[in-house]
Design a protein around this motif. Structure first.
Motif, PDB file in Angstrom:
ATOM      1  N   UNK A  75       0.855  -1.179   0.000  1.00 29.61           N
ATOM      2  CA  UNK A  75       0.000   0.000   0.000  1.00 29.61           C
ATOM      3  C   UNK A  75       0.893   1.233   0.000  1.00 29.61           C
ATOM      4  N   UNK A  76       0.733   2.051  -1.034  1.00 25.12           N
ATOM      5  CA  UNK A  76       1.651   3.178  -1.197  1.00 25.12           C
ATOM      6  C   UNK A  76       0.986   4.529  -0.957  1.00 25.12           C
ATOM      7  N   UNK A  77      -0.248   4.696  -1.435  1.00 25.00           N
ATOM      8  CA  UNK A  77      -0.933   5.979  -1.279  1.00 25.00           C
ATOM      9  C   UNK A  77      -2.405   5.752  -0.967  1.00 25.00           C
ATOM     10  N   UNK A  78      -2.994   6.720  -0.276  1.00 27.32           N
ATOM     11  CA  UNK A  78      -4.421   6.676   0.017  1.00 27.32           C
ATOM     12  C   UNK A  78      -5.223   7.165  -1.185  1.00 27.32           C
ATOM     13  N   UNK A  79      -6.491   6.739  -1.212  1.00 27.74           N
ATOM     14  CA  UNK A  79      -7.409   7.215  -2.248  1.00 27.74           C
ATOM     15  C   UNK A  79      -8.806   7.192  -1.651  1.00 27.74           C
ATOM     16  N   UNK A  80      -9.638   8.152  -2.048  1.00 23.82           N
ATOM     17  CA  UNK A  80     -10.944   8.335  -1.429  1.00 23.82           C
ATOM     18  C   UNK A  80     -12.064   7.959  -2.395  1.00 23.82           C
ATOM     19  N   UNK A  81     -13.282   7.978  -1.881  1.00 21.91           N
ATOM     20  CA  UNK A  81     -14.462   7.601  -2.661  1.00 21.91           C
ATOM     21  C   UNK A  81     -14.577   8.437  -3.934  1.00 21.91           C
ATOM     22  N   UNK A  82     -14.957   7.746  -5.004  1.00 16.16           N
ATOM     23  CA  UNK A  82     -15.226   8.322  -6.324  1.00 16.16           C
ATOM     24  C   UNK A  82     -13.975   8.763  -7.075  1.00 16.16           C
ATOM     25  N   UNK A  83     -12.800   8.707  -6.457  1.00 14.92           N
ATOM     26  CA  UNK A  83     -11.602   9.036  -7.219  1.00 14.92           C
ATOM     27  C   UNK A  83     -11.351   7.934  -8.248  1.00 14.92           C
ATOM     28  N   UNK A  84     -10.844   8.302  -9.432  1.00  9.55           N
ATOM     29  CA  UNK A  84     -10.643   7.295 -10.475  1.00  9.55           C
ATOM     30  C   UNK A  84      -9.375   6.483 -10.239  1.00  9.55           C
ATOM     31  N   UNK A  85      -9.478   5.177 -10.436  1.00 13.47           N
ATOM     32  CA  UNK A  85      -8.296   4.315 -10.380  1.00 13.47           C
ATOM     33  C   UNK A  85      -8.245   3.466 -11.646  1.00 13.47           C
ATOM     34  N   UNK A  86      -7.045   3.120 -12.042  1.00 12.72           N
ATOM     35  CA  UNK A  86      -6.850   2.269 -13.209  1.00 12.72           C
ATOM     36  C   UNK A  86      -5.731   1.294 -12.922  1.00 12.72           C
ATOM     37  N   UNK A  87      -5.750   0.163 -13.604  1.00 10.65           N
ATOM     38  CA  UNK A  87      -4.760  -0.879 -13.365  1.00 10.65           C
ATOM     39  C   UNK A  87      -3.950  -1.152 -14.625  1.00 10.65           C
ATOM     40  N   UNK A  88      -2.657  -1.370 -14.433  1.00 15.62           N
ATOM     41  CA  UNK A  88      -1.849  -1.996 -15.468  1.00 15.62           C
ATOM     42  C   UNK A  88      -1.472  -3.380 -14.955  1.00 15.62           C
ATOM     43  N   UNK A  89      -1.341  -4.321 -15.866  1.00 12.90           N
ATOM     44  CA  UNK A  89      -1.060  -5.709 -15.507  1.00 12.90           C
ATOM     45  C   UNK A  89       0.146  -6.201 -16.287  1.00 12.90           C
ATOM     46  N   UNK A  90       1.099  -6.751 -15.571  1.00 18.57           N
ATOM     47  CA  UNK A  90       2.337  -7.260 -16.173  1.00 18.57           C
ATOM     48  C   UNK A  90       2.509  -8.733 -15.811  1.00 18.57           C
TER      49      UNK A  90
END
Length: 352
Positions: free
Chosen positions: A258-273
Motif C-alpha cells: 500500500x503506497x498511497x491513500x485514495x478516497x471515494x469516487x476518485x478514479x483508479x486504473x490498473x496496469x497488468x504485467x
C-alpha cells in the motif's frame, strides 16, 4: 445506427434514459428537461457500474418524430406508442421498478416478450415473465426499495451484501457484472500485438470501499485487483464458457504493498504485467494507479494456479488460453520488474 428512444417525461423516463446510457447505448429523448434529471442520477449509475462507452454525451433531445421511430427500441413512459416495425416497450409490456437505473427487475409481457427479454438481459437487468412468483419479483424489485426506502446508497449496499448468496438481487447483481465485464473485455486474437503492460480495467473508488479512516480500506485494494484479474482472464479466454467447462484460475499467493491513500469516487486504473508463466501457473503484478495523476497507489503481486474445478486439483492450462498467456509473456519479457516484486516482509536488524 443503433440507439434507444425514451418518450415521455418525469422521473421514470429519466431513470430509463440513465439505465440505457449507463449500458453504453446512444439515447434520444423527446423531453429536453430529462437532460438535467439524468445528470443528477448519473453518479449512482456509475456506482452500479458502467458498460464500455457509457457517457452522458450520448444523449440528445429531439422534436422530430422520425428520430424516435427509427430507434432500435422505443421505451414509452407516457403517451401513445408510436407505430414502428421495431421493438416497443410500454409500462404494460416492459415495466421497470423505480429507481430503474439501479433496480434489476423489469416485468415483461406481450407479443414481443422474447425480444424484449433478450434486450434487457443484455443490459444486465433481470427480465421476468408473468409466470414468476410475486415473492421473486419482490426480491428483485419493490422489496429492495421498501427495505432501503429507495435510498440509492443503501440499495446498492444491500444488493452487494447479497452478491455471494447467488439468489434474488445478489444473483441479479452478479449477472449485471458478468454482462458489463463481458462487454468491456476484448479477447486476445492470435498474431495481434500485445500491450506492454496491459491496461484492461479502471473504476471509480466505491463508497463501500472507504473505511472509518476516510480512505480506501485495505481489503478493497484486493477487491479492485480481483476485478483487474477478471479483466485479464477474459482477455486470455477464461470466460463463462471456459469456466462452465470446469476450468479456472485460483489465487494461491498475494503480496500487496500500500503506497498511497485514495478516497471515494476518485478514479483508479490498473496496469497488468505478466512476470512468468508455466504449464499450470501464472505470476503477475497489478499496478493500481490514480486515474488523474498517474501516481502508483498500490502493487498487487499474485501467483495463480490453473485448476480442474470438478476434480479439485491443478491441471495444465488449456491450449487456447496457454497461447494467449505465452504471447503476453513474450511481449512483457522486456519490461523491467517493479521494485516491489519479490519483496520480503521483515523488521530491520536492531541497531547496536
Amino acid at each position: 445506427m443503433t440507439f434507444v428512444a425514451v418518450t415521455g417525461g418525469g422521473s421514470r423516463a429519466a431513470e430509463w434514459a440513465t439505465r440505457f446510457l449507463a449500458s453504453g447505448l446512444d439515447v434520444v429523448v423527446d423531453d429536453s428537461t430529462l437532460c438535467d434529471a439524468v445528470a443528477a442520477l448519473w453518479p449512482n449509475a456509475q456506482r452500479l457500474g458502467l458498460f464500455p462507452g457509457a457517457s452522458l454525451d450520448r444523449m440528445r433531445a429531439t422534436t422530430d418524430p422520425a428520430d424516435v421511430v427509427s430507434a432500435t427500441l422505443i421505451q414509452v413512459t407516457a403517451g401513445e406508442a408510436p407505430e414502428t416495425a421495431g421493438l416497443v416497450a410500454t409500462e404494460t409490456t416492459a415495466r421497470g421498478c423505480s429507481p430503474i437505473h439501479l433496480v434489476p427487475l423489469v416485468e415483461i409481457d406481450g407479443p414481443q416478450a422474447g425480444e424484449l427479454t433478450a434486450f434487457y438481459r443484455a443490459l444486465g437487468m433481470t427480465p421476468v415473465g408473468p409466470e414468476v412468483s410475486t415473492h421473486e419479483r419482490r426480491q428483485l424489485g419493490q422489496g429492495l426499495v421498501d427495505l432501503t426506502d429507495g435510498d440509492p446508497h443503501a440499495l446498492l449496499a444491500v444488493m452487494r451484501s447479497l452478491r455471494a448468496s447467488n439468489s434474488g438481487a445478489g444473483r441479479a447483481l452478479a449477472h449485471h457484472e458478468t454482462m458489463r465485464f463481458a462487454a468491456r473485455s476484448r479477447a486476445w486474437q492470435p498474431g495481434e500485438d500485445v500491450d506492454a503492460p496491459l491496461s484492461l480495467y479502471s473504476t471509480p473508488v466505491e463508497p463501500d470501499w472507504v473505511d472509518y479512516n476516510g480512505h480506501m480500506t485495505e481489503a478493497a485494494y484486493l477487491t479492485a485487483a480481483g476485478w483487474a484479474s477478471d479483466a485479464l482472464f477474459r482477455y486470455i479466454g477464461d470466460d463463462e464458457e471456459y469456466r462452465a467447462a470446469g476450468h479456472s484460475f485460483y489465487t494461491v499467493e498475494t503480496h500487496i504493498q500500500y503506497l498511497l491513500e485514495v478516497d471515494a469516487y476518485e478514479p483508479i486504473t490498473f496496469t497488468t504485467q505478466l512476470l512468468g508463466v508455466d504449464a499450470k501457473r501464472v505470476h503477475l503484478v497489478h499496478m493500481m494507479l490514480h486515474g488523474d495523476t498517474g501516481a502508483t497507489l498500490c502493487t498487487v503481486e499474485q501467483m495463480l494456479l490453473h485448476v480442474d474445478m470438478a476434480a479439485g486439483r491443478s491441471v495444465a492450462i488449456l491450449s487456447s488460453v496457454a497461447a494467449a498467456l505465452a504471447a503476453i509473456a513474450s511481449a512483457h519479457a522486456r519490461l523491467p520488474r517493479p521494485s516491489q516484486v519479490g519483496s520480503v516482509m521483515r523488521l530491520p536488524p536492531p541497531r547496536v
